[in-house]
Motif scaffolding. Structure first.
Motif, PDB file in Angstrom:
ATOM      1  N   PRO A  34       0.255  -0.613  -0.043  1.00  0.00           N
ATOM      2  CA  PRO A  34       0.071   0.266  -0.117  1.00  0.00           C
ATOM      3  C   PRO A  34       0.835   0.890   0.300  1.00  0.00           C
ATOM      4  O   PRO A  34       2.304   1.172   0.722  1.00  0.00           O
ATOM      5  N   LYS A  35       0.383   2.453  -0.592  1.00  0.00           N
ATOM      6  CA  LYS A  35       1.043   3.549  -0.423  1.00  0.00           C
ATOM      7  C   LYS A  35       0.876   4.696   0.179  1.00  0.00           C
ATOM      8  O   LYS A  35      -0.371   4.179   1.606  1.00  0.00           O
ATOM      9  N   TYR A  36       1.869   5.305   0.761  1.00  0.00           N
ATOM     10  CA  TYR A  36       1.222   6.334   2.104  1.00  0.00           C
ATOM     11  C   TYR A  36       0.546   7.278   1.687  1.00  0.00           C
ATOM     12  O   TYR A  36       0.803   7.611   0.847  1.00  0.00           O
ATOM     13  N   ARG A  37      -0.354   7.834   2.679  1.00  0.00           N
ATOM     14  CA  ARG A  37      -1.234   8.513   2.314  1.00  0.00           C
ATOM     15  C   ARG A  37      -1.185   9.331   3.450  1.00  0.00           C
ATOM     16  O   ARG A  37      -0.978   9.514   4.712  1.00  0.00           O
ATOM     17  N   THR A  38      -1.333  10.816   2.569  1.00  0.00           N
ATOM     18  CA  THR A  38      -1.048  12.323   3.670  1.00  0.00           C
ATOM     19  C   THR A  38      -1.956  11.522   5.063  1.00  0.00           C
ATOM     20  O   THR A  38      -2.911  11.805   5.371  1.00  0.00           O
ATOM     21  N   GLY A  39      -1.143  12.216   6.168  1.00  0.00           N
ATOM     22  CA  GLY A  39      -0.870  11.879   7.203  1.00  0.00           C
ATOM     23  C   GLY A  39      -1.062  10.798   7.640  1.00  0.00           C
ATOM     24  O   GLY A  39      -1.287  10.530   9.231  1.00  0.00           O
ATOM     25  N   GLU A  40      -0.927   9.960   7.146  1.00  0.00           N
ATOM     26  CA  GLU A  40       0.026   8.397   7.578  1.00  0.00           C
ATOM     27  C   GLU A  40       1.075   8.477   8.526  1.00  0.00           C
ATOM     28  O   GLU A  40       1.561   9.278   8.254  1.00  0.00           O
ATOM     29  N   LYS A  41       0.633   7.820   9.838  1.00  0.00           N
ATOM     30  CA  LYS A  41       2.011   7.540  10.386  1.00  0.00           C
ATOM     31  C   LYS A  41       2.948   6.736   8.983  1.00  0.00           C
ATOM     32  O   LYS A  41       3.333   5.721   8.269  1.00  0.00           O
ATOM     33  N   TRP A  42       4.374   7.671   9.096  1.00  0.00           N
ATOM     34  CA  TRP A  42       5.155   7.690   8.334  1.00  0.00           C
ATOM     35  C   TRP A  42       6.301   6.457   8.893  1.00  0.00           C
ATOM     36  O   TRP A  42       6.985   6.724  10.104  1.00  0.00           O
TER      37      TRP A  42
END
Length: 81
Positions: A34-42
């Motif tokens: 899954p790709k990183y989405r804005t607001g998710e924990k890096w």
């Protein structure tokens, strides 16, 4: 040649090629994580270069590379090849 034969000869092959290329392009994207989405924990390690590693809370770069022939580096857009 009939109209059906003309369509089969000149329309279907390019259409099939476009569909195959599209599937080859789209298929790898669906199989990845899954790709990183804005607001998710890096949750990944940093991979990009930064000019200010201390500001990014990364260890400072301390390695200094000397020329192999021992010549002093003066900078500029010239060099010895």
């Amino acid at each position: 040649m009939s109209v059906v034969q003309t369509v089969l000869a000149f329309v279907v092959p390019p259409l099939v090629i476009y569909v195959v290329v599209a599937l080859l392009t789209i298929a790898p994207k669906t199989a990845k994580r899954p790709k990183y989405r804005t607001g998710e924990k890096w949750a990944y390690e940093p991979v990009l270069w930064t000019a200010n590693p201390e500001g990014a809370h990364l260890p400072a770069h301390t390695e200094h590379i000397e020329p192999a022939d021992g010549a002093a580096t003066t900078g500029g857009a010239r060099g010895h090849w």
